[in-house]
Motif scaffolding. Structure first.
Motif, PDB file in Angstrom:
ATOM      1  N   GLY A  50       4.161  -2.267   9.281  1.00  0.00           N
ATOM      2  CA  GLY A  50       3.383  -3.424   8.877  1.00  0.00           C
ATOM      3  C   GLY A  50       3.315  -3.570   7.367  1.00  0.00           C
ATOM      4  O   GLY A  50       3.458  -2.605   6.624  1.00  0.00           O
ATOM      5  N   ASP A  51       3.088  -4.798   6.925  1.00  0.00           N
ATOM      6  CA  ASP A  51       3.067  -5.063   5.482  1.00  0.00           C
ATOM      7  C   ASP A  51       2.516  -6.457   5.242  1.00  0.00           C
ATOM      8  O   ASP A  51       2.226  -7.199   6.190  1.00  0.00           O
ATOM      9  N   LEU A  52       2.376  -6.781   3.969  1.00  0.00           N
ATOM     10  CA  LEU A  52       2.043  -8.144   3.549  1.00  0.00           C
ATOM     11  C   LEU A  52       3.363  -8.879   3.315  1.00  0.00           C
ATOM     12  O   LEU A  52       4.227  -8.402   2.557  1.00  0.00           O
ATOM     13  N   VAL A  53       3.510 -10.038   3.936  1.00  0.00           N
ATOM     14  CA  VAL A  53       4.762 -10.780   3.824  1.00  0.00           C
ATOM     15  C   VAL A  53       4.445 -12.262   3.713  1.00  0.00           C
ATOM     16  O   VAL A  53       3.414 -12.727   4.233  1.00  0.00           O
ATOM     17  N   GLN A  54       5.297 -12.989   3.036  1.00  0.00           N
ATOM     18  CA  GLN A  54       5.089 -14.426   2.883  1.00  0.00           C
ATOM     19  C   GLN A  54       5.501 -15.163   4.159  1.00  0.00           C
ATOM     20  O   GLN A  54       6.344 -14.670   4.920  1.00  0.00           O
ATOM     21  N   PRO A  55       4.923 -16.326   4.385  1.00  0.00           N
ATOM     22  CA  PRO A  55       5.361 -17.131   5.544  1.00  0.00           C
ATOM     23  C   PRO A  55       6.861 -17.352   5.514  1.00  0.00           C
ATOM     24  O   PRO A  55       7.449 -17.603   4.456  1.00  0.00           O
ATOM     25  N   GLY A  56       7.471 -17.246   6.682  1.00  0.00           N
ATOM     26  CA  GLY A  56       8.916 -17.356   6.781  1.00  0.00           C
ATOM     27  C   GLY A  56       9.645 -16.040   6.638  1.00  0.00           C
ATOM     28  O   GLY A  56      10.862 -15.971   6.888  1.00  0.00           O
ATOM     29  N   GLY A  57       8.939 -15.007   6.253  1.00  0.00           N
ATOM     30  CA  GLY A  57       9.558 -13.709   6.056  1.00  0.00           C
ATOM     31  C   GLY A  57       9.759 -12.938   7.351  1.00  0.00           C
ATOM     32  O   GLY A  57       9.452 -13.430   8.443  1.00  0.00           O
ATOM     33  N   SER A  58      10.253 -11.717   7.211  1.00  0.00           N
ATOM     34  CA  SER A  58      10.560 -10.863   8.358  1.00  0.00           C
ATOM     35  C   SER A  58       9.989  -9.465   8.171  1.00  0.00           C
ATOM     36  O   SER A  58       9.833  -8.995   7.034  1.00  0.00           O
ATOM     37  N   LYS A 100       4.551 -16.430  10.587  1.00  0.00           N
ATOM     38  CA  LYS A 100       3.567 -17.469  10.289  1.00  0.00           C
ATOM     39  C   LYS A 100       2.225 -16.827   9.991  1.00  0.00           C
ATOM     40  O   LYS A 100       1.955 -15.702  10.446  1.00  0.00           O
ATOM     41  N   PRO A 101       1.364 -17.506   9.272  1.00  0.00           N
ATOM     42  CA  PRO A 101       0.032 -16.945   9.005  1.00  0.00           C
ATOM     43  C   PRO A 101      -0.711 -16.556  10.289  1.00  0.00           C
ATOM     44  O   PRO A 101      -1.450 -15.565  10.283  1.00  0.00           O
ATOM     45  N   GLU A 102      -0.497 -17.275  11.351  1.00  0.00           N
ATOM     46  CA  GLU A 102      -1.178 -16.948  12.610  1.00  0.00           C
ATOM     47  C   GLU A 102      -0.642 -15.684  13.275  1.00  0.00           C
ATOM     48  O   GLU A 102      -1.195 -15.231  14.284  1.00  0.00           O
ATOM     49  N   ASP A 103       0.408 -15.096  12.744  1.00  0.00           N
ATOM     50  CA  ASP A 103       0.887 -13.805  13.230  1.00  0.00           C
ATOM     51  C   ASP A 103       0.115 -12.640  12.612  1.00  0.00           C
ATOM     52  O   ASP A 103       0.318 -11.487  12.999  1.00  0.00           O
ATOM     53  N   THR A 104      -0.749 -12.943  11.660  1.00  0.00           N
ATOM     54  CA  THR A 104      -1.547 -11.903  11.022  1.00  0.00           C
ATOM     55  C   THR A 104      -2.430 -11.204  12.046  1.00  0.00           C
ATOM     56  O   THR A 104      -3.200 -11.846  12.763  1.00  0.00           O
ATOM     57  N   ALA A 105      -2.295  -9.892  12.121  1.00  0.00           N
ATOM     58  CA  ALA A 105      -3.031  -9.105  13.111  1.00  0.00           C
ATOM     59  C   ALA A 105      -2.689  -7.632  12.923  1.00  0.00           C
ATOM     60  O   ALA A 105      -1.772  -7.291  12.174  1.00  0.00           O
ATOM     61  N   VAL A 106      -3.423  -6.790  13.621  1.00  0.00           N
ATOM     62  CA  VAL A 106      -3.029  -5.390  13.779  1.00  0.00           C
ATOM     63  C   VAL A 106      -2.164  -5.312  15.033  1.00  0.00           C
ATOM     64  O   VAL A 106      -2.559  -5.805  16.098  1.00  0.00           O
ATOM     65  N   TYR A 107      -0.996  -4.716  14.904  1.00  0.00           N
ATOM     66  CA  TYR A 107      -0.044  -4.627  15.999  1.00  0.00           C
ATOM     67  C   TYR A 107      -0.043  -3.213  16.572  1.00  0.00           C
ATOM     68  O   TYR A 107      -0.021  -2.226  15.821  1.00  0.00           O
ATOM     69  N   TYR A 108      -0.072  -3.148  17.895  1.00  0.00           N
ATOM     70  CA  TYR A 108      -0.113  -1.887  18.618  1.00  0.00           C
ATOM     71  C   TYR A 108       1.014  -1.856  19.651  1.00  0.00           C
ATOM     72  O   TYR A 108       1.393  -2.890  20.200  1.00  0.00           O
ATOM     73  N   TRP A 144      -4.812   4.335  22.642  1.00  0.00           N
ATOM     74  CA  TRP A 144      -4.263   3.451  21.627  1.00  0.00           C
ATOM     75  C   TRP A 144      -4.085   4.184  20.299  1.00  0.00           C
ATOM     76  O   TRP A 144      -4.915   4.992  19.910  1.00  0.00           O
ATOM     77  N   GLY A 145      -2.995   3.872  19.619  1.00  0.00           N
ATOM     78  CA  GLY A 145      -2.790   4.393  18.283  1.00  0.00           C
ATOM     79  C   GLY A 145      -3.606   3.617  17.272  1.00  0.00           C
ATOM     80  O   GLY A 145      -4.425   2.762  17.635  1.00  0.00           O
ATOM     81  N   GLN A 146      -3.367   3.900  16.014  1.00  0.00           N
ATOM     82  CA  GLN A 146      -4.111   3.216  14.952  1.00  0.00           C
ATOM     83  C   GLN A 146      -3.588   1.812  14.688  1.00  0.00           C
ATOM     84  O   GLN A 146      -4.275   1.008  14.053  1.00  0.00           O
ATOM     85  N   GLY A 147      -2.399   1.525  15.153  1.00  0.00           N
ATOM     86  CA  GLY A 147      -1.824   0.219  14.904  1.00  0.00           C
ATOM     87  C   GLY A 147      -1.258   0.109  13.499  1.00  0.00           C
ATOM     88  O   GLY A 147      -1.386   1.002  12.661  1.00  0.00           O
ATOM     89  N   THR A 148      -0.614  -1.028  13.246  1.00  0.00           N
ATOM     90  CA  THR A 148      -0.060  -1.289  11.919  1.00  0.00           C
ATOM     91  C   THR A 148      -0.404  -2.730  11.537  1.00  0.00           C
ATOM     92  O   THR A 148      -0.233  -3.648  12.341  1.00  0.00           O
ATOM     93  N   GLN A 149      -0.904  -2.909  10.321  1.00  0.00           N
ATOM     94  CA  GLN A 149      -1.403  -4.207   9.882  1.00  0.00           C
ATOM     95  C   GLN A 149      -0.265  -5.093   9.403  1.00  0.00           C
ATOM     96  O   GLN A 149       0.527  -4.690   8.532  1.00  0.00           O
ATOM     97  N   VAL A 150      -0.198  -6.286   9.955  1.00  0.00           N
ATOM     98  CA  VAL A 150       0.738  -7.307   9.496  1.00  0.00           C
ATOM     99  C   VAL A 150      -0.084  -8.456   8.937  1.00  0.00           C
ATOM    100  O   VAL A 150      -0.939  -9.010   9.630  1.00  0.00           O
ATOM    101  N   THR A 151       0.182  -8.792   7.687  1.00  0.00           N
ATOM    102  CA  THR A 151      -0.511  -9.901   7.037  1.00  0.00           C
ATOM    103  C   THR A 151       0.525 -10.890   6.526  1.00  0.00           C
ATOM    104  O   THR A 151       1.424 -10.514   5.768  1.00  0.00           O
ATOM    105  N   VAL A 152       0.413 -12.121   6.980  1.00  0.00           N
ATOM    106  CA  VAL A 152       1.352 -13.170   6.563  1.00  0.00           C
ATOM    107  C   VAL A 152       0.573 -14.159   5.705  1.00  0.00           C
ATOM    108  O   VAL A 152      -0.287 -14.894   6.193  1.00  0.00           O
ATOM    109  N   SER A 153       0.885 -14.154   4.431  1.00  0.00           N
ATOM    110  CA  SER A 153       0.126 -14.982   3.496  1.00  0.00           C
ATOM    111  C   SER A 153       0.949 -15.222   2.245  1.00  0.00           C
ATOM    112  O   SER A 153       1.728 -14.359   1.825  1.00  0.00           O
ATOM    113  N   SER A 154       0.756 -16.383   1.658  1.00  0.00           N
ATOM    114  CA  SER A 154       1.424 -16.681   0.395  1.00  0.00           C
ATOM    115  C   SER A 154       0.516 -16.325  -0.776  1.00  0.00           C
ATOM    116  O   SER A 154       0.903 -16.488  -1.936  1.00  0.00           O
TER     117      SER A 154
END
Length: 116
Positions: free
Chosen positions: A9-17, A86-94, A106-116
């Protein structure tokens, strides 16, 4: 007891991967279907994608065509390639067993943040 460790997980801009990975301990990985879930702030955990032990995949409507789930039984990992984020994909992923099975701890998950 199986332990699940999510990463990528990471901080990524909209449209990113991003590519998420989940490592599972123990010797039962190849038997089961696995899935990725996510939980956004203030919302319930939701199913993102699942993959059977034979490699068949299913996706939530909101991620179809953008996300790809895969597994490597030798490495005991399940991965999630996320494109066109997309910004709406922002969440903790498990990761965990597919929803037809009783989930493991459940594990701790990994944070995905989609924001410009």
């Amino acid at each position: 007891q199986v332990q699940l460790v999510e990463s990528g997980g990471d901080l990524v801009q909209p449209g990113g991967s991003l590519r998420l990975s989940c490592a599972a301990s123990g010797n039962i990985f190849s038997i089961f279907a696995w899935a990725w879930y996510r939980q956004a702030p203030g919302k319930q955990r939701e199913l993102v994608a699942s993959i059977t032990n034979g490699g068949s995949t299913t996706y939530g409507d909101s991620v179809k065509g953008r996300f790809t789930i895969s597994r490597d039984n030798a490495k005991k990992t399940v991965n999630l390639q996320m494109n066109s984020l997309k910004p709406e994909d922002t969440a903790v992923y498990y990761c965990n067993l597919a929803p037809q099975f009783t989930p493991m701890s459940w594990g701790q998950g990994t944070q995905v943040t989609v924001s410009s």
